[in-house]
Design a protein around this motif. Structure first.
Motif, PDB file in Angstrom:
ATOM      1  N   ASN A  36      32.200  29.879  70.949  1.00 23.30           N
ATOM      2  CA  ASN A  36      32.826  31.041  71.590  1.00 23.30           C
ATOM      3  C   ASN A  36      31.816  31.816  72.435  1.00 23.30           C
ATOM      4  O   ASN A  36      32.112  32.256  73.547  1.00 23.30           O
ATOM      5  N   VAL A  37      30.591  31.972  71.897  1.00 19.95           N
ATOM      6  CA  VAL A  37      29.533  32.671  72.640  1.00 19.95           C
ATOM      7  C   VAL A  37      29.182  31.905  73.914  1.00 19.95           C
ATOM      8  O   VAL A  37      29.053  32.489  74.996  1.00 19.95           O
ATOM      9  N   ILE A  38      29.049  30.579  73.800  1.00 23.87           N
ATOM     10  CA  ILE A  38      28.717  29.751  74.963  1.00 23.87           C
ATOM     11  C   ILE A  38      29.817  29.848  76.011  1.00 23.87           C
ATOM     12  O   ILE A  38      29.548  29.946  77.217  1.00 23.87           O
ATOM     13  N   SER A  39      31.075  29.856  75.561  1.00 23.39           N
ATOM     14  CA  SER A  39      32.197  29.967  76.495  1.00 23.39           C
ATOM     15  C   SER A  39      32.155  31.283  77.261  1.00 23.39           C
ATOM     16  O   SER A  39      32.411  31.320  78.469  1.00 23.39           O
ATOM     17  N   LYS A  40      31.815  32.369  76.566  1.00 21.71           N
ATOM     18  CA  LYS A  40      31.713  33.671  77.226  1.00 21.71           C
ATOM     19  C   LYS A  40      30.572  33.687  78.238  1.00 21.71           C
ATOM     20  O   LYS A  40      30.696  34.266  79.321  1.00 21.71           O
ATOM     21  N   VAL A  41      29.466  33.038  77.873  1.00 22.45           N
ATOM     22  CA  VAL A  41      28.321  32.965  78.792  1.00 22.45           C
ATOM     23  C   VAL A  41      28.704  32.179  80.044  1.00 22.45           C
ATOM     24  O   VAL A  41      28.377  32.569  81.169  1.00 22.45           O
ATOM     25  N   GLU A  42      29.417  31.058  79.843  1.00 21.13           N
ATOM     26  CA  GLU A  42      29.853  30.246  80.981  1.00 21.13           C
ATOM     27  C   GLU A  42      30.744  31.057  81.921  1.00 21.13           C
ATOM     28  O   GLU A  42      30.586  31.015  83.145  1.00 21.13           O
ATOM     29  N   THR A  43      31.691  31.805  81.340  1.00 22.90           N
ATOM     30  CA  THR A  43      32.614  32.612  82.146  1.00 22.90           C
ATOM     31  C   THR A  43      31.871  33.694  82.915  1.00 22.90           C
ATOM     32  O   THR A  43      32.138  33.932  84.099  1.00 22.90           O
ATOM     33  N   LYS A  44      30.936  34.361  82.233  1.00 18.76           N
ATOM     34  CA  LYS A  44      30.180  35.444  82.881  1.00 18.76           C
ATOM     35  C   LYS A  44      29.324  34.907  84.019  1.00 18.76           C
ATOM     36  O   LYS A  44      29.282  35.487  85.109  1.00 18.76           O
ATOM     37  N   LEU A  45      28.631  33.789  83.796  1.00 21.62           N
ATOM     38  CA  LEU A  45      27.780  33.219  84.840  1.00 21.62           C
ATOM     39  C   LEU A  45      28.607  32.744  86.034  1.00 21.62           C
ATOM     40  O   LEU A  45      28.173  32.846  87.178  1.00 21.62           O
ATOM     41  N   ASP A  46      29.805  32.245  85.742  1.00 19.22           N
ATOM     42  CA  ASP A  46      30.671  31.791  86.831  1.00 19.22           C
ATOM     43  C   ASP A  46      31.214  32.982  87.625  1.00 19.22           C
ATOM     44  O   ASP A  46      31.239  32.957  88.866  1.00 19.22           O
ATOM     45  N   HIS A  47      31.620  34.035  86.937  1.00 25.38           N
ATOM     46  CA  HIS A  47      32.234  35.187  87.594  1.00 25.38           C
ATOM     47  C   HIS A  47      31.202  36.060  88.302  1.00 25.38           C
ATOM     48  O   HIS A  47      31.387  36.478  89.451  1.00 25.38           O
ATOM     49  N   ASP A  48      30.111  36.378  87.599  1.00 30.24           N
ATOM     50  CA  ASP A  48      29.127  37.323  88.143  1.00 30.24           C
ATOM     51  C   ASP A  48      28.094  36.678  89.058  1.00 30.24           C
ATOM     52  O   ASP A  48      27.589  37.318  89.986  1.00 30.24           O
ATOM     53  N   TYR A  49      27.764  35.400  88.814  1.00 28.48           N
ATOM     54  CA  TYR A  49      26.654  34.784  89.547  1.00 28.48           C
ATOM     55  C   TYR A  49      27.045  33.487  90.258  1.00 28.48           C
ATOM     56  O   TYR A  49      26.186  32.841  90.851  1.00 28.48           O
TER      57      TYR A  49
END
Length: 648
Positions: A36-49
């Motif tokens: 779940n943590v990795i999924s959130k990191v993936e989403t954040k990196l895709d959206h923000d960066y």
């Protein structure tokens, strides 16, 4: 009925049971939580960066050990930023439980981080952009902000580490450098490393060894070449034409402590055989054999400072610095520097090789000490404090180096050097038919030049503190070198003994040579002014006032009129461009007339000239060879009733 003591024991049992069940639940669902943590990191990196982040496999081993395989971070439409084949680490469970990430062991095998800049852009550009979060009106405490960043960074440094086959790569428009970590190990607070550094034209093996304790915030590290050779710094030479090298660096962090709202960072750093070469520094390699900085950085609520308990040393020159920046109700920049009493000869021999070439071979007697006090307030830029004091004790130059200042007192040959090209030699003395003694130079010219270039020449000892203050204030306000503070003494030294190159070396040598010349009374002020008039450039390939008077006006220097002297004084800053001051009718342009009028009014106010001197002035008219450089004259009809009035 339970007693109070029994109730307390019951509550403790229930609390322990809840904690136990929480740990069991965490252990049971730890991999799900990790996913779940990795999924959130993936989403954040895709959206923000706008980056694709992926991990092929991630799992817990036990409660606090983690293993990851094939980690990649790829910005969209750009080169891969991070790639790691295998990574194992552990986290401190109890620190993680309170929200503080602390890495324990770290093992990295095969991978790279690469920073790429090419025609398409930078692959790390997204991480440099400001986020759109609303900025708080509250000013953050410099001390708390720095302590938080440093603490979080050090917490991410593992207590035990093993890195093999990992590379850090840089590619800046084809300028490539690779740092290949053949070995990087931290065990029992001892660091050992072997790093192969490669660029297009060289390869070296570097090593960093020593003591490192990221939890106790202490370190003692040495950086050197494994072959006991000089370390060359890549990338900078091709990027900035800056060549640097050193034999070894010793870095020590002794204390990083936050107390009473202030952050203290203490330790020392030293470097051996540091060499630097850049066109803006000096013409040749500059070598500092030994340098050491015992630092004490102090950060408070709204200030940053290098505390006065710090000590700096270059070879045998020791000094106590204090540098601070305060940003509260006003922005204040402060600098204090003290060189305690030392032998003058030790100072001369400690000057960095290549930076003070003209002092090589100089010998001196006596001692001296030095103090500098500088302060600049943004709200009061004209109230700048600049107090520079050198206290000599029996100071005397017994032998000159390459710059023999005594030559000013006799006939000598002067040869200007422009852009590295020697110009024609000029004899400064009676053997030169154009040489003009001071008594045979028009008093008007002497007054005009002194007023425009150095009004207090006969009173100062080479420098004017007030001019330095105004120069520093303007340069800070404009954020560039917009104004200098050269006296005639400084111009004379630059012309006769140095070159016109704009380097740090030339400026530092100029300052020291002027001090020696003026304070040892090597030459009289009259002789210095006489040499100045006979060597400075007055036009293209025109040197000395004897040549200049004939070149512009077909006169001897003694016969020059006030208007002609005003013209000659105002072209000194840019003598080769004198022709731009004339219009199509070979008359002075309005801005040039305004400069002459301003200089005239200034001399009248100071009683340097009298109103009688301004009577019957005629417009400046060039009649010598200089006219050949003016544009062809355009004839116009002149109104015979027009007059040329001078408003003084």
């Amino acid at each position: 009925m339970r007693t109070k003591k029994q109730k307390i024991f019951l509550y403790l049992k229930l609390l322990l049971l809840v904690l136990f069940l929480g740990v069991v639940a965490l252990f049971a669902f730890r991999n799900s939580i990790l996913e779940n943590v990795i999924s959130k990191v993936e989403t954040k990196l895709d959206h923000d960066y706008q980056c694709d982040f992926s991990i092929e496999k991630a799992e817990f081993i036990g409660l606090s050990n983690l293993e990851f395989q094939k980690i990649t971070l790829v910005p969209k439409d750009a080169d891969t930023l991070v790639s790691i084949e295998n990574l194992k680490t552990s986290v401190n469970f109890w620190q993680l439980f309170v929200g503080n990430i602390q890495l324990g062991k770290l093992e990295v095998n095969e991978g790279f981080i690469q920073l790429v800049k090419n025609k398409k852009g930078k692959n790390f550009d997204a991480f440099l952009k400001n986020n759109d979060e609303k900025k708080s009106d509250d000013k953050p405490s410099y001390a708390r902000l720095a302590y938080r960043i440093l603490s979080q960074t050090l917490n991410l440094v593992p207590t035990d580490m093993s890195v093999k086959g990992f590379e850090f790569r840089m590619d800046d428009m084809g300028n490539k450098v690779v740092f290949d970590f053949k070995q990087l190990a931290l065990e029992n607070k001892k660091l050992a490393s072997l790093i192969n550094v490669k660029s297009d034209d060289f390869s070296q093996d570097w090593s960093i060894t020593g003591f490192a304790d990221p939890r106790d915030r202490k370190a003692d590290l040495k950086f050197f070449n494994t072959k006991n050779d000089t370390i060359l710094i890549p990338y900078l030479d091709k990027k900035f034409n800056l060549k640097t090298s050193f034999k070894s660096i010793h870095f020590n962090l002794e204390n990083l402590d936050m107390s009473s709202g202030e952050l203290h960072i203490e330790g020392f750093a030293s470097i051996d055989d540091f060499t630097v070469n850049h066109a803006k520094i000096a013409k040749k390699d500059v070598l500092i054999k030994k340098a050491r900085f015992d630092y004490h950085f102090l950060l408070g609520e709204r200030f940053i400072a290098i505390d006065s308990t710090s000590r700096a040393q270059i070879n045998d020159i020791k000094c106590t610095p204090f540098i601070s920046y305060t940003n509260d109700d006003d922005k204040i920049y402060a600098l204090k520097l003290e060189i305690p009493k030392m032998k003058a000869q030790d100072f001369i021999t400690s000057l960095p090789d290549g930076l003070f070439s003209h002092f090589k071979g100089m010998e001196a007697q006596g001692n001296f000490s030095y103090n500098l006090n500088f302060e600049y307030k943004k709200s009061k830029p004209n109230n700048i404090i600049f107090d520079s004091k050198l206290k000599p004790e029996g100071l005397k130059i017994t032998r000159y180096g390459q710059a023999d200042l005594n030559k000013l007192n006799s006939e000598f040959v002067y040869q200007a050097i422009e852009n590295g090209v020697p110009q024609r030699p000029i004899v400064v003395g009676p053997a030169n038919p154009y040489f003009t003694p001071l008594a045979e130079i028009s008093p008007y010219l002497q007054k005009c030049v002194l007023t425009s270039e150095d009004p207090s020449f006969f009173n100062h000892r080479g420098f004017i503190n007030e001019a330095f203050k105004q120069s520093i204030a303007k340069n800070i306000r404009t954020k560039k070198f917009a104004r200098g503070a050269s006296t005639i003494s400084m111009q004379l030294v630059k012309n006769v003994f140095l070159t016109r190159e704009k380097t740090l070396s030339r400026k530092l040598e100029e300052i020291l040579l002027v001090y020696v010349l003026e304070n040892n009374r090597i030459s009289s002020k009259e002789r210095m002014l006489e040499v100045y008039f006979n060597v400075i450039e007055w036009g293209p390939n025109v040197y000395g006032i004897g040549e200049a008077a004939g070149y512009y006006f077909q006169k001897r220097p003694i016969d020059l009129s006030l208007n002609e002297c005003l013209f000659l004084a105002t072209i000194i800053p840019k003598p080769k461009g004198f022709m731009s001051r004339f219009d199509a009718q070979h008359q002075l342009k309005s801005y040039a007339k305004q400069q002459n009028d301003f200089l005239t009014r200034l001399m009248l106010r100071r009683n340097i000239i009298t109103p009688t001197d301004t009577i019957g002035l005629f417009p400046v008219a060039l009649i010598g060879p200089a006219t050949n450089l003016l544009k062809p004259k355009v004839e116009v009809m002149i109104d015979s009733t027009a007059t040329d009035d001078f408003d003084f």
